[in-house]
Design a protein around this motif. Structure first.
Motif, PDB file in Angstrom:
ATOM      1  N   THR A 117       1.305 -16.807 -11.761  1.00  0.00           N
ATOM      2  CA  THR A 117       1.393 -16.809 -10.239  1.00  0.00           C
ATOM      3  C   THR A 117       2.629 -16.012  -9.976  1.00  0.00           C
ATOM      4  O   THR A 117       3.730 -16.416 -10.350  1.00  0.00           O
ATOM      5  N   TYR A 118       2.490 -14.693  -9.329  1.00  0.00           N
ATOM      6  CA  TYR A 118       3.631 -14.106  -8.600  1.00  0.00           C
ATOM      7  C   TYR A 118       3.732 -14.394  -7.302  1.00  0.00           C
ATOM      8  O   TYR A 118       2.985 -14.041  -6.584  1.00  0.00           O
ATOM      9  N   ALA A 119       4.952 -15.261  -6.965  1.00  0.00           N
ATOM     10  CA  ALA A 119       5.078 -15.543  -5.499  1.00  0.00           C
ATOM     11  C   ALA A 119       6.155 -14.822  -5.059  1.00  0.00           C
ATOM     12  O   ALA A 119       7.178 -14.746  -5.447  1.00  0.00           O
ATOM     13  N   PHE A 120       5.723 -13.925  -4.022  1.00  0.00           N
ATOM     14  CA  PHE A 120       6.946 -13.167  -3.289  1.00  0.00           C
ATOM     15  C   PHE A 120       7.339 -13.816  -2.011  1.00  0.00           C
ATOM     16  O   PHE A 120       6.414 -14.088  -0.957  1.00  0.00           O
ATOM     17  N   ASP A 121       8.405 -14.492  -2.162  1.00  0.00           N
ATOM     18  CA  ASP A 121       8.880 -15.591  -1.029  1.00  0.00           C
ATOM     19  C   ASP A 121       9.489 -14.859   0.104  1.00  0.00           C
ATOM     20  O   ASP A 121       9.390 -15.226   1.112  1.00  0.00           O
ATOM     21  N   LYS A 122      10.222 -13.558  -0.031  1.00  0.00           N
ATOM     22  CA  LYS A 122      10.692 -12.897   1.113  1.00  0.00           C
ATOM     23  C   LYS A 122      10.221 -11.392   0.529  1.00  0.00           C
ATOM     24  O   LYS A 122      10.740 -10.913  -0.448  1.00  0.00           O
ATOM     25  N   ILE A 123       9.970 -10.417   1.818  1.00  0.00           N
ATOM     26  CA  ILE A 123       9.538  -9.182   1.652  1.00  0.00           C
ATOM     27  C   ILE A 123      10.125  -8.572   2.697  1.00  0.00           C
ATOM     28  O   ILE A 123       9.489  -8.968   3.847  1.00  0.00           O
ATOM     29  N   THR A 124      11.282  -7.902   2.631  1.00  0.00           N
ATOM     30  CA  THR A 124      11.858  -7.352   3.961  1.00  0.00           C
ATOM     31  C   THR A 124      11.963  -5.905   3.834  1.00  0.00           C
ATOM     32  O   THR A 124      12.536  -5.387   2.893  1.00  0.00           O
ATOM     33  N   VAL A 125      11.089  -5.314   4.614  1.00  0.00           N
ATOM     34  CA  VAL A 125      11.089  -3.605   4.490  1.00  0.00           C
ATOM     35  C   VAL A 125      11.931  -3.140   5.590  1.00  0.00           C
ATOM     36  O   VAL A 125      12.156  -3.273   6.588  1.00  0.00           O
ATOM     37  N   LEU A 126      12.993  -2.325   5.120  1.00  0.00           N
ATOM     38  CA  LEU A 126      14.296  -1.666   5.991  1.00  0.00           C
ATOM     39  C   LEU A 126      13.591  -0.174   6.182  1.00  0.00           C
ATOM     40  O   LEU A 126      13.710   0.678   5.407  1.00  0.00           O
ATOM     41  N   PRO A 127      13.065   0.011   7.556  1.00  0.00           N
ATOM     42  CA  PRO A 127      12.341   1.098   7.812  1.00  0.00           C
ATOM     43  C   PRO A 127      13.338   2.284   7.826  1.00  0.00           C
ATOM     44  O   PRO A 127      13.018   3.407   7.612  1.00  0.00           O
ATOM     45  N   SER A 185      15.932   3.067   5.950  1.00  0.00           N
ATOM     46  CA  SER A 185      16.419   3.319   4.619  1.00  0.00           C
ATOM     47  C   SER A 185      15.331   3.433   3.737  1.00  0.00           C
ATOM     48  O   SER A 185      15.527   3.853   2.348  1.00  0.00           O
ATOM     49  N   ASN A 186      14.213   3.123   3.941  1.00  0.00           N
ATOM     50  CA  ASN A 186      12.970   3.380   3.130  1.00  0.00           C
ATOM     51  C   ASN A 186      13.077   2.259   1.982  1.00  0.00           C
ATOM     52  O   ASN A 186      12.414   2.723   0.885  1.00  0.00           O
ATOM     53  N   GLU A 187      13.735   1.178   2.335  1.00  0.00           N
ATOM     54  CA  GLU A 187      13.892   0.348   1.117  1.00  0.00           C
ATOM     55  C   GLU A 187      13.172  -1.008   1.340  1.00  0.00           C
ATOM     56  O   GLU A 187      12.919  -1.393   2.652  1.00  0.00           O
ATOM     57  N   CYS A 188      12.825  -1.655   0.534  1.00  0.00           N
ATOM     58  CA  CYS A 188      12.220  -3.255   0.418  1.00  0.00           C
ATOM     59  C   CYS A 188      12.981  -3.988  -0.375  1.00  0.00           C
ATOM     60  O   CYS A 188      13.157  -3.904  -1.635  1.00  0.00           O
ATOM     61  N   LYS A 189      13.608  -5.051   0.265  1.00  0.00           N
ATOM     62  CA  LYS A 189      14.161  -6.209  -0.500  1.00  0.00           C
ATOM     63  C   LYS A 189      13.058  -7.444  -0.714  1.00  0.00           C
ATOM     64  O   LYS A 189      12.267  -7.832   0.210  1.00  0.00           O
ATOM     65  N   THR A 190      13.070  -8.016  -2.228  1.00  0.00           N
ATOM     66  CA  THR A 190      12.123  -8.930  -2.184  1.00  0.00           C
ATOM     67  C   THR A 190      12.613 -10.056  -3.266  1.00  0.00           C
ATOM     68  O   THR A 190      13.511  -9.687  -3.886  1.00  0.00           O
ATOM     69  N   GLN A 191      12.021 -11.282  -3.150  1.00  0.00           N
ATOM     70  CA  GLN A 191      12.559 -12.284  -4.025  1.00  0.00           C
ATOM     71  C   GLN A 191      11.106 -12.674  -4.653  1.00  0.00           C
ATOM     72  O   GLN A 191      10.163 -13.005  -3.746  1.00  0.00           O
ATOM     73  N   ILE A 192      11.097 -12.898  -6.019  1.00  0.00           N
ATOM     74  CA  ILE A 192       9.880 -13.135  -6.741  1.00  0.00           C
ATOM     75  C   ILE A 192      10.028 -14.271  -7.548  1.00  0.00           C
ATOM     76  O   ILE A 192      11.357 -14.352  -8.304  1.00  0.00           O
ATOM     77  N   GLN A 193       8.992 -15.127  -7.648  1.00  0.00           N
ATOM     78  CA  GLN A 193       8.940 -16.331  -8.681  1.00  0.00           C
ATOM     79  C   GLN A 193       7.727 -15.886  -9.386  1.00  0.00           C
ATOM     80  O   GLN A 193       6.842 -15.949  -8.770  1.00  0.00           O
ATOM     81  N   CYS A 247       0.715  -1.255   0.056  1.00  0.00           N
ATOM     82  CA  CYS A 247       0.073  -0.092  -0.033  1.00  0.00           C
ATOM     83  C   CYS A 247       1.047   1.278   0.159  1.00  0.00           C
ATOM     84  O   CYS A 247       0.573   2.124   0.703  1.00  0.00           O
ATOM     85  N   ASP A 248       2.013   1.289  -0.834  1.00  0.00           N
ATOM     86  CA  ASP A 248       2.697   2.325  -0.966  1.00  0.00           C
ATOM     87  C   ASP A 248       3.444   2.387  -2.337  1.00  0.00           C
ATOM     88  O   ASP A 248       3.482   1.358  -3.091  1.00  0.00           O
ATOM     89  N   GLU A 249       3.952   3.425  -2.667  1.00  0.00           N
ATOM     90  CA  GLU A 249       4.559   3.349  -4.096  1.00  0.00           C
ATOM     91  C   GLU A 249       6.202   3.451  -3.975  1.00  0.00           C
ATOM     92  O   GLU A 249       6.570   4.002  -3.166  1.00  0.00           O
ATOM     93  N   TYR A 250       6.595   2.457  -5.048  1.00  0.00           N
ATOM     94  CA  TYR A 250       8.035   2.282  -4.756  1.00  0.00           C
ATOM     95  C   TYR A 250       8.763   2.411  -6.145  1.00  0.00           C
ATOM     96  O   TYR A 250       7.865   2.340  -7.085  1.00  0.00           O
ATOM     97  N   GLU A 251      10.125   2.534  -6.420  1.00  0.00           N
ATOM     98  CA  GLU A 251      10.799   2.407  -7.461  1.00  0.00           C
ATOM     99  C   GLU A 251      11.704   1.595  -7.324  1.00  0.00           C
ATOM    100  O   GLU A 251      12.395   1.207  -6.213  1.00  0.00           O
ATOM    101  N   ILE A 252      12.316   1.127  -8.545  1.00  0.00           N
ATOM    102  CA  ILE A 252      13.479   0.117  -8.412  1.00  0.00           C
ATOM    103  C   ILE A 252      14.669   0.739  -8.191  1.00  0.00           C
ATOM    104  O   ILE A 252      15.166   1.651  -8.529  1.00  0.00           O
ATOM    105  N   SER A 253      15.297   0.417  -6.919  1.00  0.00           N
ATOM    106  CA  SER A 253      16.598   1.011  -6.499  1.00  0.00           C
ATOM    107  C   SER A 253      17.987   0.183  -6.971  1.00  0.00           C
ATOM    108  O   SER A 253      18.898   0.670  -7.498  1.00  0.00           O
ATOM    109  N   LYS A 259      12.823   1.154  -3.304  1.00  0.00           N
ATOM    110  CA  LYS A 259      12.804   2.395  -2.287  1.00  0.00           C
ATOM    111  C   LYS A 259      11.753   3.134  -2.541  1.00  0.00           C
ATOM    112  O   LYS A 259      11.056   3.368  -3.673  1.00  0.00           O
ATOM    113  N   LYS A 260      11.300   3.544  -1.536  1.00  0.00           N
ATOM    114  CA  LYS A 260       9.974   4.239  -1.505  1.00  0.00           C
ATOM    115  C   LYS A 260       9.971   5.335  -2.326  1.00  0.00           C
ATOM    116  O   LYS A 260      10.927   6.228  -2.378  1.00  0.00           O
ATOM    117  N   SER A 261       8.809   5.752  -3.064  1.00  0.00           N
ATOM    118  CA  SER A 261       9.222   6.823  -4.148  1.00  0.00           C
ATOM    119  C   SER A 261       8.905   8.131  -3.098  1.00  0.00           C
ATOM    120  O   SER A 261       7.945   8.351  -2.127  1.00  0.00           O
TER     121      SER A 261
END
Length: 126
Positions: free
Chosen positions: A87-97, A99-107, A61-67, A123-125
């Motif tokens: 199917t898009y499977a987000f296996d890991k979503i790690t929000v780093l508060p 740095s406003n960054e989010c790491k994710t792995q998707i299959q 529920c937020d806007e992001y851009e590829i960092s 990174k959060k827009s």
């Protein structure tokens, strides 16, 4: 360019264990497929990545851009004719508060076919 409700629609979102799964339907009549490629449409890699970004934004529920793109592997051709639902499977979503960054792995997959594996830092827009 927003692809949601144009190139694809979300048909289902669910959680399985620690994974977030989005089932999407590809629109085989979208103009992108007329150019890529006529009579044999293939979903462009950049669209596969953009869909992942939009689904992550939907989930968080937020806007992001590829960092930073850590790793992307395109393993099979994704055609809306042979695979209209994927199917898009987000296996890991790690929000780093801090740095406003989010790491994710998707299959990106359907049944036993794996179309793409993505490891991206967003990174959060501003």
């Amino acid at each position: 360019m927003i692809l949601r409700n144009s190139l694809y629609t979300i048909s289902d979102k669910r959680t399985e264990g620690k994974s977030i799964l989005y089932q999407i339907l590809l629109d085989r009549n979208h103009f992108i497929y007329k150019a890529h490629f006529p009579n044999e449409p293939i979903t462009p890699g950049v669209c596969i990545i953009q869909i992942a970004k939009e689904l992550l934004e939907d989930h968080l529920c937020d806007e992001y851009e590829i960092s930073f793109v850590k790793n992307i592997k395109f393993l099979s051709v994704l055609s809306p004719l042979s695979t209209p639902s994927v199917t898009y499977a987000f296996d890991k979503i790690t929000v780093l508060p801090d740095s406003n960054e989010c790491k994710t792995q998707i299959q990106v997959q359907q049944d036993d076919v794996l179309f793409a594996k993505l490891s991206i830092i967003f990174k959060k827009s501003q």
